[in-house]
Design a protein around this motif. Structure first.
Motif, PDB file in Angstrom:
ATOM      1  N   ILE A  35       0.838  -1.209   0.000  1.00 52.71           N
ATOM      2  CA  ILE A  35       0.000   0.000   0.000  1.00 52.71           C
ATOM      3  C   ILE A  35       0.866   1.250   0.000  1.00 52.71           C
ATOM      4  N   GLU A  36       1.921   1.247   0.822  1.00 55.92           N
ATOM      5  CA  GLU A  36       2.773   2.428   0.954  1.00 55.92           C
ATOM      6  C   GLU A  36       3.551   2.720  -0.321  1.00 55.92           C
ATOM      7  N   LYS A  37       3.950   1.677  -1.052  1.00 58.06           N
ATOM      8  CA  LYS A  37       4.708   1.879  -2.282  1.00 58.06           C
ATOM      9  C   LYS A  37       3.813   2.249  -3.452  1.00 58.06           C
ATOM     10  N   ARG A  38       2.586   1.701  -3.477  1.00 59.17           N
ATOM     11  CA  ARG A  38       1.679   1.965  -4.600  1.00 59.17           C
ATOM     12  C   ARG A  38       0.407   2.632  -4.086  1.00 59.17           C
ATOM     13  N   SER A  39      -0.599   1.849  -3.751  1.00 52.51           N
ATOM     14  CA  SER A  39      -1.833   2.369  -3.167  1.00 52.51           C
ATOM     15  C   SER A  39      -2.649   1.182  -2.709  1.00 52.51           C
ATOM     16  N   VAL A  40      -3.770   1.470  -2.072  1.00 47.72           N
ATOM     17  CA  VAL A  40      -4.629   0.382  -1.594  1.00 47.72           C
ATOM     18  C   VAL A  40      -5.194  -0.421  -2.760  1.00 47.72           C
ATOM     19  N   ARG A  41      -5.225   0.177  -3.966  1.00 48.88           N
ATOM     20  CA  ARG A  41      -5.725  -0.540  -5.135  1.00 48.88           C
ATOM     21  C   ARG A  41      -4.787  -1.664  -5.561  1.00 48.88           C
ATOM     22  N   ALA A  42      -3.593  -1.690  -5.008  1.00 45.60           N
ATOM     23  CA  ALA A  42      -2.659  -2.765  -5.340  1.00 45.60           C
ATOM     24  C   ALA A  42      -3.016  -4.068  -4.645  1.00 45.60           C
ATOM     25  N   LEU A  43      -3.949  -4.027  -3.693  1.00 47.10           N
ATOM     26  CA  LEU A  43      -4.348  -5.226  -2.960  1.00 47.10           C
ATOM     27  C   LEU A  43      -5.480  -5.940  -3.672  1.00 47.10           C
ATOM     28  N   SER A  44      -5.469  -7.245  -3.591  1.00 46.38           N
ATOM     29  CA  SER A  44      -6.577  -8.032  -4.119  1.00 46.38           C
ATOM     30  C   SER A  44      -7.751  -7.959  -3.146  1.00 46.38           C
ATOM     31  N   ASP A  45      -8.903  -8.468  -3.563  1.00 46.65           N
ATOM     32  CA  ASP A  45     -10.079  -8.456  -2.688  1.00 46.65           C
ATOM     33  C   ASP A  45      -9.824  -9.258  -1.414  1.00 46.65           C
ATOM     34  N   ASP A  46      -9.155 -10.398  -1.527  1.00 46.40           N
ATOM     35  CA  ASP A  46      -8.859 -11.221  -0.351  1.00 46.40           C
ATOM     36  C   ASP A  46      -7.930 -10.486   0.613  1.00 46.40           C
ATOM     37  N   ASP A  47      -6.963  -9.771   0.064  1.00 49.33           N
ATOM     38  CA  ASP A  47      -6.045  -9.019   0.920  1.00 49.33           C
ATOM     39  C   ASP A  47      -6.763  -7.884   1.649  1.00 49.33           C
ATOM     40  N   LEU A  48      -7.687  -7.221   0.956  1.00 50.89           N
ATOM     41  CA  LEU A  48      -8.451  -6.145   1.591  1.00 50.89           C
ATOM     42  C   LEU A  48      -9.280  -6.659   2.755  1.00 50.89           C
ATOM     43  N   LEU A  49      -9.874  -7.835   2.571  1.00 53.10           N
ATOM     44  CA  LEU A  49     -10.663  -8.433   3.651  1.00 53.10           C
ATOM     45  C   LEU A  49      -9.775  -8.893   4.802  1.00 53.10           C
ATOM     46  N   ALA A  50      -8.558  -9.326   4.495  1.00 57.10           N
ATOM     47  CA  ALA A  50      -7.655  -9.839   5.530  1.00 57.10           C
ATOM     48  C   ALA A  50      -6.998  -8.726   6.333  1.00 57.10           C
ATOM     49  N   LEU A  78       6.131  -4.498  17.060  1.00 55.85           N
ATOM     50  CA  LEU A  78       4.675  -4.636  16.993  1.00 55.85           C
ATOM     51  C   LEU A  78       3.987  -3.277  17.100  1.00 55.85           C
ATOM     52  N   GLU A  79       4.529  -2.399  17.926  1.00 57.00           N
ATOM     53  CA  GLU A  79       3.944  -1.057  18.034  1.00 57.00           C
ATOM     54  C   GLU A  79       4.033  -0.313  16.709  1.00 57.00           C
ATOM     55  N   GLN A  80       5.186  -0.403  16.068  1.00 60.48           N
ATOM     56  CA  GLN A  80       5.355   0.264  14.778  1.00 60.48           C
ATOM     57  C   GLN A  80       4.421  -0.342  13.726  1.00 60.48           C
ATOM     58  N   LEU A  81       4.305  -1.663  13.719  1.00 62.15           N
ATOM     59  CA  LEU A  81       3.436  -2.349  12.758  1.00 62.15           C
ATOM     60  C   LEU A  81       1.982  -1.953  12.964  1.00 62.15           C
ATOM     61  N   CYS A  82       1.539  -1.897  14.213  1.00 59.96           N
ATOM     62  CA  CYS A  82       0.148  -1.516  14.501  1.00 59.96           C
ATOM     63  C   CYS A  82      -0.120  -0.059  14.123  1.00 59.96           C
ATOM     64  N   ALA A  83       0.864   0.808  14.366  1.00 62.38           N
ATOM     65  CA  ALA A  83       0.686   2.219  14.017  1.00 62.38           C
ATOM     66  C   ALA A  83       0.546   2.389  12.511  1.00 62.38           C
ATOM     67  N   ARG A  84       1.359   1.680  11.739  1.00 66.41           N
ATOM     68  CA  ARG A  84       1.266   1.759  10.273  1.00 66.41           C
ATOM     69  C   ARG A  84      -0.087   1.235   9.785  1.00 66.41           C
ATOM     70  N   ALA A  85      -0.512   0.126  10.366  1.00 69.41           N
ATOM     71  CA  ALA A  85      -1.799  -0.452   9.956  1.00 69.41           C
ATOM     72  C   ALA A  85      -2.959   0.465  10.319  1.00 69.41           C
ATOM     73  N   TYR A  86      -2.886   1.073  11.503  1.00 66.81           N
ATOM     74  CA  TYR A  86      -3.947   1.995  11.920  1.00 66.81           C
ATOM     75  C   TYR A  86      -4.051   3.170  10.959  1.00 66.81           C
ATOM     76  N   PHE A  87      -2.913   3.703  10.563  1.00 66.76           N
ATOM     77  CA  PHE A  87      -2.921   4.849   9.659  1.00 66.76           C
ATOM     78  C   PHE A  87      -3.567   4.484   8.324  1.00 66.76           C
ATOM     79  N   GLN A  88      -3.272   3.290   7.808  1.00 70.62           N
ATOM     80  CA  GLN A  88      -3.838   2.876   6.524  1.00 70.62           C
ATOM     81  C   GLN A  88      -5.326   2.571   6.629  1.00 70.62           C
TER      82      GLN A  88
END
Length: 340
Positions: A35-50, A78-88
């Motif tokens: 997502i960070e390199k391209r955009s959320v459109r780079a994810l498949s439907d399964d990835d978006l649900l996951a 884990l804190e850094q990973l959760c922060a990145r995921a929260y932002f997205q």
């Protein structure tokens, strides 16, 4: 009693904990990087649900790591990973202009390109209907009144003289022609909308509507051809009809995609198949509305500005090539680049 009072939470083995959950963390990290390199459109439907599921699982892992005082390096990761995921997931969304840009450069052409098989079926039905009506009306003009409603014909019927028919093609200031053009646009818009909306009924109404649209086209060609104006009518039709007819076929293809998903869901449930088919079909139909708007503009140009048959054919051909390149060039390229 003191043994219960002084009891502490059981210790968690750091190695075992990491081994049990590291695969989830790694997948979340991979999705976030994409997502960070391209955009959320780079994810498949399964990835978006996951994505939200992996985020919640990682939050749970972080909570356990803090409660059991695991190593600080793991907690920081884990804190850094959760922060990145929260932002997205909950951060600031893309601006409207970027969403529109993504729709025109990716979403719309990709959705239409995915319907190419269904579009070919709609093309076949249109051609079959046009040929059948042309032959029927040429052999017996009374068939025209059974195929084309009076409002749609706008006086263009077997009883009209050659001069009257010619006037409808070249008289740019004729008031009646403008009314007819408005009616024609409304009629074609209805055909497009109903072709999509009725697709859920196992495609049958959609196929009949597309076939009927071909019948009206063939009947009109037969009327003008009988008065020696067949090429002139096709030239008048070309400037806007290439876009208009293409839009209707795409709408029918979208309806067919939904109908076939309901009738033949495969190993998925019908609801899952319908949701999957409806996503791309709906995007394609939004584009169809825009195409019909372009067709209306081109029709106005052909009626009021361009009166040369050669120029009308040239503009129509350019429009058709542009749509084909846009859909099956741009759209197919994005489909190939997207992850499975």
């Amino acid at each position: 009693m003191s043994a219960f009072v002084d009891a502490v939470p059981p210790l968690v083995n750091a190695s075992r904990f990491r081994a049990a959950h590291e695969a989830q963390w790694a997948r979340l990290d991979t999705l976030l990087q994409r997502i960070e390199k391209r955009s959320v459109r780079a994810l498949s439907d399964d990835d978006l649900l996951a994505l939200p599921v992996l985020y919640r699982a990682t939050l749970s892992s972080l909570s356990v790591a803090r409660e059991t005082s695991l190593d600080r390096a793991l907690i920081a990761y884990l804190e850094q990973l959760c922060a990145r995921a929260y932002f997205q997931l909950y951060g600031v969304s893309d601006p409207v202009w970027r969403d529109l840009l993504g729709f025109f450069t990716n979403g719309w052409p990709r959705a239409v390109a995915s319907l190419w098989r269904e579009t070919l079926v709609m093309l076949g039905l249109t051609v079959a209907g046009a040929v059948a009506a042309f032959l029927l009306v040429r052999s017996d003009p009374s068939w025209f009144y059974s195929v084309v409603p009076e409002g749609l014909s706008g006086g263009r019927n077997p009883g009209a003289s050659a001069e009257a028919l010619r006037q409808t093609l070249y008289a740019s200031q004729e008031k009646g022609l403008g009314v007819f053009a408005s009616f024609l646009f409304g009629h074609n818009a209805q055909i497009a909308i109903f072709s999509f909306a009725l697709g859920f009924a196992f495609v049958v109404p959609t196929a009949l509507l597309i076939l009927y649209n071909g019948l009206t086209l063939g009947a009109m060609i037969a009327v003008f051809s009988a008065k020696g104006l067949g090429p002139n009518f096709l030239a008048w039709l070309a400037i806007h009809g290439t876009t208009e007819m293409f839009a209707i076929m795409i709408s029918g293809a979208a309806g067919m995609r939904i109908g076939t998903a309901i009738a033949f869901p495969g190993r998925r449930t019908r609801m899952a198949a319908l949701v999957d088919a409806g996503r791309s079909a709906a995007i394609a139909v939004v584009g169809v509305v825009l195409m019909l708007g372009v067709a209306a503009i081109l029709e106005g140009i052909g009626r009021q500005v361009v009166t040369s048959d050669g120029m009308r054919v040239a503009i129509g051909a350019i429009a058709l090539v542009a749509w084909v390149v846009y859909y099956y060039g741009v759209g197919r390229r994005h489909a190939l680049r997207s992850p499975e």
